[in-house]
Motif scaffolding. Structure first.
Motif, PDB file in Angstrom:
ATOM      1  N   THR A 116      77.428  54.634 -72.341  1.00 29.80           N
ATOM      2  CA  THR A 116      76.801  55.310 -73.480  1.00 29.80           C
ATOM      3  C   THR A 116      77.850  55.475 -74.570  1.00 29.80           C
ATOM      4  O   THR A 116      78.891  56.098 -74.338  1.00 29.80           O
ATOM      5  CB  THR A 116      76.258  56.699 -73.087  1.00 29.80           C
ATOM      6  OG1 THR A 116      75.206  56.532 -72.137  1.00 29.80           O
ATOM      7  CG2 THR A 116      75.726  57.434 -74.314  1.00 29.80           C
ATOM      8  N   TYR A 117      77.588  54.893 -75.736  1.00 29.84           N
ATOM      9  CA  TYR A 117      78.497  55.035 -76.879  1.00 29.84           C
ATOM     10  C   TYR A 117      77.927  56.092 -77.820  1.00 29.84           C
ATOM     11  O   TYR A 117      76.894  55.874 -78.458  1.00 29.84           O
ATOM     12  CB  TYR A 117      78.649  53.712 -77.627  1.00 29.84           C
ATOM     13  CG  TYR A 117      79.376  52.642 -76.840  1.00 29.84           C
ATOM     14  CD1 TYR A 117      80.766  52.671 -76.708  1.00 29.84           C
ATOM     15  CD2 TYR A 117      78.670  51.603 -76.239  1.00 29.84           C
ATOM     16  CE1 TYR A 117      81.435  51.687 -75.999  1.00 29.84           C
ATOM     17  CE2 TYR A 117      79.336  50.604 -75.525  1.00 29.84           C
ATOM     18  CZ  TYR A 117      80.718  50.658 -75.409  1.00 29.84           C
ATOM     19  OH  TYR A 117      81.381  49.685 -74.698  1.00 29.84           O
ATOM     20  N   LEU A 118      78.571  57.224 -77.892  1.00 24.50           N
ATOM     21  CA  LEU A 118      78.099  58.288 -78.774  1.00 24.50           C
ATOM     22  C   LEU A 118      78.308  57.899 -80.236  1.00 24.50           C
ATOM     23  O   LEU A 118      79.394  57.458 -80.613  1.00 24.50           O
ATOM     24  CB  LEU A 118      78.858  59.585 -78.488  1.00 24.50           C
ATOM     25  CG  LEU A 118      78.720  60.184 -77.083  1.00 24.50           C
ATOM     26  CD1 LEU A 118      79.643  61.387 -76.944  1.00 24.50           C
ATOM     27  CD2 LEU A 118      77.273  60.567 -76.801  1.00 24.50           C
ATOM     28  N   PRO A 119      77.296  58.072 -81.079  1.00 26.84           N
ATOM     29  CA  PRO A 119      77.470  57.809 -82.508  1.00 26.84           C
ATOM     30  C   PRO A 119      78.327  58.895 -83.140  1.00 26.84           C
ATOM     31  O   PRO A 119      78.549  59.956 -82.547  1.00 26.84           O
ATOM     32  CB  PRO A 119      76.039  57.852 -83.047  1.00 26.84           C
ATOM     33  CG  PRO A 119      75.324  58.784 -82.111  1.00 26.84           C
ATOM     34  CD  PRO A 119      75.932  58.538 -80.753  1.00 26.84           C
ATOM     35  N   VAL A 120      78.827  58.625 -84.339  1.00 26.34           N
ATOM     36  CA  VAL A 120      79.630  59.613 -85.062  1.00 26.34           C
ATOM     37  C   VAL A 120      78.990  59.908 -86.408  1.00 26.34           C
ATOM     38  O   VAL A 120      78.166  59.148 -86.912  1.00 26.34           O
ATOM     39  CB  VAL A 120      81.084  59.126 -85.271  1.00 26.34           C
ATOM     40  CG1 VAL A 120      81.793  58.975 -83.939  1.00 26.34           C
ATOM     41  CG2 VAL A 120      81.117  57.820 -86.072  1.00 26.34           C
ATOM     42  N   THR A 121      79.378  61.011 -86.992  1.00 20.83           N
ATOM     43  CA  THR A 121      78.890  61.398 -88.309  1.00 20.83           C
ATOM     44  C   THR A 121      79.618  60.582 -89.381  1.00 20.83           C
ATOM     45  O   THR A 121      80.501  59.782 -89.080  1.00 20.83           O
ATOM     46  CB  THR A 121      79.152  62.889 -88.552  1.00 20.83           C
ATOM     47  OG1 THR A 121      80.583  63.095 -88.610  1.00 20.83           O
ATOM     48  CG2 THR A 121      78.565  63.730 -87.436  1.00 20.83           C
ATOM     49  N   SER A 122      79.274  60.829 -90.625  1.00 15.90           N
ATOM     50  CA  SER A 122      79.946  60.150 -91.743  1.00 15.90           C
ATOM     51  C   SER A 122      81.413  60.544 -91.839  1.00 15.90           C
ATOM     52  O   SER A 122      82.195  59.889 -92.528  1.00 15.90           O
ATOM     53  CB  SER A 122      79.236  60.485 -93.059  1.00 15.90           C
ATOM     54  OG  SER A 122      79.252  61.892 -93.293  1.00 15.90           O
ATOM     55  N   GLU A 123      81.800  61.606 -91.123  1.00 17.22           N
ATOM     56  CA  GLU A 123      83.200  62.030 -91.087  1.00 17.22           C
ATOM     57  C   GLU A 123      83.911  61.540 -89.828  1.00 17.22           C
ATOM     58  O   GLU A 123      85.047  61.927 -89.557  1.00 17.22           O
ATOM     59  CB  GLU A 123      83.284  63.552 -91.180  1.00 17.22           C
ATOM     60  CG  GLU A 123      82.795  64.095 -92.522  1.00 17.22           C
ATOM     61  CD  GLU A 123      83.089  65.567 -92.689  1.00 17.22           C
ATOM     62  OE1 GLU A 123      83.348  66.243 -91.658  1.00 17.22           O
ATOM     63  OE2 GLU A 123      83.074  66.039 -93.827  1.00 17.22           O
TER      64      GLU A 123
END
Length: 384
Positions: A116-123
């Protein structure tokens, strides 16, 4: 020369090179040999291990010497997966990991593991809620970069560690390669089980690193043979490099305590000047980012063209990570942060050391402004 590519590698300290040469000349014996010379070499390794442990606030027995960050990451991930595959086959990571993490996970995927690859925010930071929701009964490992090597975003390692303390069967691995001596991290307080470090990122020599393995934890070795490093990492030890790494960490730790505010100031100067340029988009977050990394794009300009143009002024910066800079691919980190692909193709990374100054920063900004003007005129003339 102005060298602003310290995330790729740092220039070794003079004292580090001197240590390496002396040990190579005077203590060249194999540390596994039974004779006196071998014992002296082994003694130097033990001394370096103790020094590193003290600097990192861990136990000497928790240090396993490797050839660098890539090997440490591979050993942590694959070694954990192989040792505990009977517990489960699920691993959690993020979309902005170093290639040595990402490729290791993809290899494991081919062997039946689920990733599972967790997404990240724009930061460039994960959402803690999504991490909690991703944990399954079969989860055996969470692997996460501390400081992203391209944009400098800092993951909430302490918060992740607190969550994982509720799941004793899940191991927590942190890639601390870019954070060491720049962003402090207490391994035990953060509940970290495995942690990777590379010497050439803090003015040591290439080809040396270590993997922290929490006391009592066992993982499967990748390299078998002579049973060095308590059978976890076989192979004749690089005595001179290990001693040099200990010296580099000590010197860099001392400099961090004195010079880190200067690094922050240099980065601040660059950011303030870059904000004045309409063509520039800054990707590095202003909060929760490391003091030494700054990533930005110059709209309409290919990053490699800008890099080579600055090189003509004896200024050295980079595009993406050094591991990927010669491969014509768009930064997966920037794409993961939601940056438009065309903008991502224009990304430049500046990375600082304790040696860089505000005078250098202003020279780089001036050279960058001149480069934009020069290349802009070239583009207009070519269109005509």
């Amino acid at each position: 020369m102005i060298y602003f590519d310290n995330s790729a590698t740092t220039k070794p300290y003079k004292e580090v090179i001197e240590s390496f040469v002396k040990v190579s000349n005077d203590y060249f014996a194999n540390p596994s040999s039974l004779h006196k010379l071998g014992g002296q070499a082994e003694g130097l390794i033990n001394q370096a291990r103790n020094q590193l442990a003290q600097l990192l606030n861990i136990k000497p027995r928790e240090i396993y010497f490797t050839s660098g960050g890539t090997e440490s990451n591979n050993l942590a991930i694959k070694g954990s997966a192989m040792m505990y595959k009977n517990r489960g086959n699920h691993i959690i990571s993020t979309t902005i990991e170093h290639p040595s993490i990402r490729e290791s996970l993809e290899q494991l995927k081919g062997q039946g593991f689920e990733i599972t690859y967790l997404p990240v925010t724009s930061e460039g930071r994960i959402n803690i809620k999504e991490l909690k929701e991703s944990i399954r009964e079969e989860t055996i490992l969470v692997s996460m970069i501390h400081v992203n090597n391209e944009v400098g975003s800092i993951q909430p390692i302490r918060e992740v560690g607190e969550i994982l303390k509720k799941y004793p069967k899940i191991l927590f691995h942190v890639d601390h390669v870019q954070g060491v001596t720049k962003v402090p991290l207490d391994f035990h307080e953060c509940g970290i089980d495995l942690c990777s470090i590379s010497a050439h990122k803090f003015h040591g020599l290439k080809g040396n690193g270590l993997l922290f393995i929490r006391e009592g934890l066992r993982i499967s070795p990748l390299l078998t043979g002579g049973n060095q490093e308590w059978t976890i990492r076989s192979g004749t030890e690089n005595v001179a490099g290990i001693v040099a790494m200990a010296k580099a960490l000590r010197l860099s730790t001392e400099k961090m305590e004195k010079e880190l505010p200067n690094v922050v100031n240099v980065k601040k100067i660059i950011i303030e000047e870059l904000k004045k340029e309409n063509e520039i988009i800054i990707h590095t977050p202003f909060e929760n980012s490391a003091p030494h990394i700054l990533n930005f794009s110059i709209k309409g300009f290919k990053s490699e063209v800008v890099v080579h143009a600055l090189e003509e002024s004896n200024i050295f910066v980079s595009t993406t990570s050094a591991c990927s800079s010669k491969i014509k691919t768009v930064s997966h980190t920037l794409l993961g942060m939601g940056v438009d692909e065309e903008i991502a193709k224009s990304a430049i990374r500046i990375s600082l050391s304790f040696e860089n100054t505000d005078v250098e920063a202003r020279k780089v900004i001036k050279a960058l402004q001149q480069t934009i003007q020069k290349l802009g005129r070239t583009m207009i003339n070519n269109e005509v």
